[in-house]
Design an enzyme around this catalytic site. Structure first.
Site, PDB file in Angstrom:
ATOM      1  CB  CYS A   9      -3.169   5.343   7.484  1.00  0.00           C
ATOM      2  SG  CYS A   9      -2.139   4.588   6.225  1.00  0.00           S
ATOM      3  CB  ALA A  53      -3.299   0.596   2.997  1.00  0.00           C
ATOM      4  N   GLY A  54      -1.558   1.445   5.740  1.00  0.00           N
ATOM      5  CA  GLY A  54      -0.217   1.528   6.296  1.00  0.00           C
ATOM      6  C   GLY A  54       0.838   1.872   5.276  1.00  0.00           C
ATOM      7  CB  CYS A  55       1.304   2.077   1.986  1.00  0.00           C
ATOM      8  SG  CYS A  55      -0.335   2.085   1.265  1.00  0.00           S
ATOM      9  CD  GLN A 107      -1.821   3.946  -1.674  1.00  0.00           C
ATOM     10  OE1 GLN A 107      -2.318   4.467  -0.667  1.00  0.00           O
ATOM     11  NE2 GLN A 107      -2.179   2.756  -2.104  1.00  0.00           N
TER      12      GLN A 107
END
Length: 476
Positions: free
Chosen positions: A222, A224-226, A269
């Site tokens: 995405c 941030a990748g989280c 998140q």
């Protein structure tokens, strides 16, 4: 499979407030496990790598980060903000990555080439809320794109639905070409969740179909990748538990997400994203317990074949058999009109019942017939006779028209100018006027008995005029 009803019941009866409390427990346990396992992020925090991180507080753990080995002349560093994530079988199933930055586009394609990535899931837009969330790393349909030694070409772009864009890409590097499919989910807001779970679950089904038997990891990113990346990895992981029948009675979404967080920081998140996983898993379980025909038939041999139908046998028009041919839904049955019986002797049909044609012969009513009638059918005309409507000028003399009836005008040639002269020779003052003159109260009687207020005569504008004489003189 026998555990699903009880697990589904437990998920449905769960208090939403307990989900919120569980998410707080998730956050605290993530910090404790991080310390216990000694997870560090030293490489991502190095000075030369700081500019390669989109967010300074989201750094991959050194213990499971992707180490680049495919060096190029443009980039030889082994760092990229990406993490390996284990699957159900314990092997590397996913790569959770941040959206590439401008300086990391070459590193992004180095990682794809090195890991032989076949499918990419992009869970963001390039720009969200006025901020750049991801650089464009693919090629447009018009022309290829070059990122260092990698040449990206587009083989087509389709919209699976309003939420998903599918791009077929080819990557060329050192005279070798590979194919990559990218799925971009465009309806997932940052720090939020989609409005429904069906779109995400359908996306994952398509992704698994494109991945096929390839052992290479699935690349998910995405911004941030989280957050969104963690939700996709968690849902696909739970699906693999169901498919491989490794789901147990102590199944816990908390454990699944907690395991993800030990491999990628801040995976899943927000509290809403955590709640979304519960909602999606409930829908996933319900689809398995109440399968649709799409899920019932897992291979072509199990599909129900259509029943054979008896072909239609044409019958003679003079056949005495009363058995009707077998029809199915493929054909439309047209009922032909019954033939009219001859009138009894001594009875003279009325003109309305037996209309006479122009040739003097009488034709039967309902004279339409079809092209599949026997040869002895009536030869009456196929189409009905449609009488034209009366035109306005054919009104009886006694009727007074409400509006004027347009009459052809005469043209007179006077030099280089056309003058349209009405047939009724209006007065010079009226003929010289170019616009409509509204009649006075007394003039209404000449237009119509009702006097509805319209002027009966609207003088037509004059034709083109000759230019002034000064324009025709030659300049010397």
């Amino acid at each position: 499979m026998e555990l699903l009803p009880s697990l589904l019941s437990a998920l449905k009866t769960r208090d939403p407030r307990s989900v919120e409390q569980e998410f707080n427990v998730l956050r605290s346990e993530s910090l404790q496990l991080k310390k216990q396992l000694g997870l560090t992020s030293e490489v991502g925090a190095q000075k030369e790598n700081i500019k390669k991180n989109r967010y300074k507080d989201i750094l991959p753990y050194d213990q499971c980060r992707v180490v680049l080995s495919q060096s190029t002349t443009e980039s030889s560093s082994d760092y990229i903000n990406a993490s390996f994530i284990r699957g159900v079988t314990g092997d590397c199933r996913y790569v959770a990555c941040q959206g590439p930055l401008g300086p990391t586009l070459v590193d992004f394609w180095r990682m794809i080439w090195q890991l032989d990535i076949k499918v990419i899931v992009m869970a963001c837009r390039e720009i969200e809320m006025g901020k750049k969330k991801c650089e464009c790393y693919w090629a447009s349909a018009q022309r290829p794109a070059a990122f260092g030694p990698f040449t990206i070409s587009s083989q087509g772009e389709t919209h699976m639905n309003p939420d998903v864009v599918v791009r077929a890409l080819t990557v060329s590097f050192q005279q070798e070409t590979r194919s990559v499919v990218q799925y971009q989910f465009v309806s997932w807001p940052d720090h939020d969740v989609p409005y429904e779970t069906d779109g995400v679950l359908d996306l994952l089904r398509k992704v698994r179909g494109s991945q096929g038997p390839h052992s290479s990891p699935l690349l998910v990113h995405c911004s941030a990748g989280c957050g969104r990346t963690g939700v996709i990895c968690a849902l696909d992981y739970i699906n693999d538990l169901l498919v491989s029948k490794k789901i147990t009675a102590d199944f816990s979404i908390l454990k699944v997400v907690l395991d993800l967080r030990m491999q990628r920081p801040s995976a899943v998140q927000t509290k809403d994203q955590y709640q979304f996983i519960f909602t999606a898993v409930i829908s996933m379980f319900e689809q398995l317990l109440q399968p649709s025909p799409h899920h019932l038939y897992c291979n072509s041999s199990e599909l129900k074949r259509p029943e054979k139908t008896t072909p239609i046998t044409p019958t003679s028009p003079h056949s005495s058999s009363t058995q009707r041919p077998v029809m199915n839904d493929t054909y439309a049955v047209v009922n032909k009109p019954k033939k009219s019986h001859p009138p009894p002797s001594g009875h003279t049909p009325t003109p309305a019942a037996t209309p006479t044609s122009s040739s003097g012969s009488r034709s039967l009513p309902f004279s339409h017939h079809y092209d599949n009638e026997p040869s002895g059918a009536s030869a009456a005309p196929i189409y009905s006779t449609v009488k034209p409507k009366l035109k306005p000028h054919s009104l009886p003399p006694s009727a007074t028209p409400i509006y004027d009836i347009a009459k052809p005008s005469r043209q007179s040639w006077e030099g280089r100018e056309y003058h349209l002269t009405p047939a009724d020779s209006p007065s010079p003052a009226e003929a010289d006027h170019d616009y409509e003159i509204f009649s006075s109260a007394g003039a209404a009687s000449s237009c119509s008995p009702a006097g509805i207020g319209f002027n009966c005569r609207v003088p037509k504008p004059k034709g083109p005029r000759s230019p002034p004489a000064q324009w025709s003189r030659l300049e010397r």
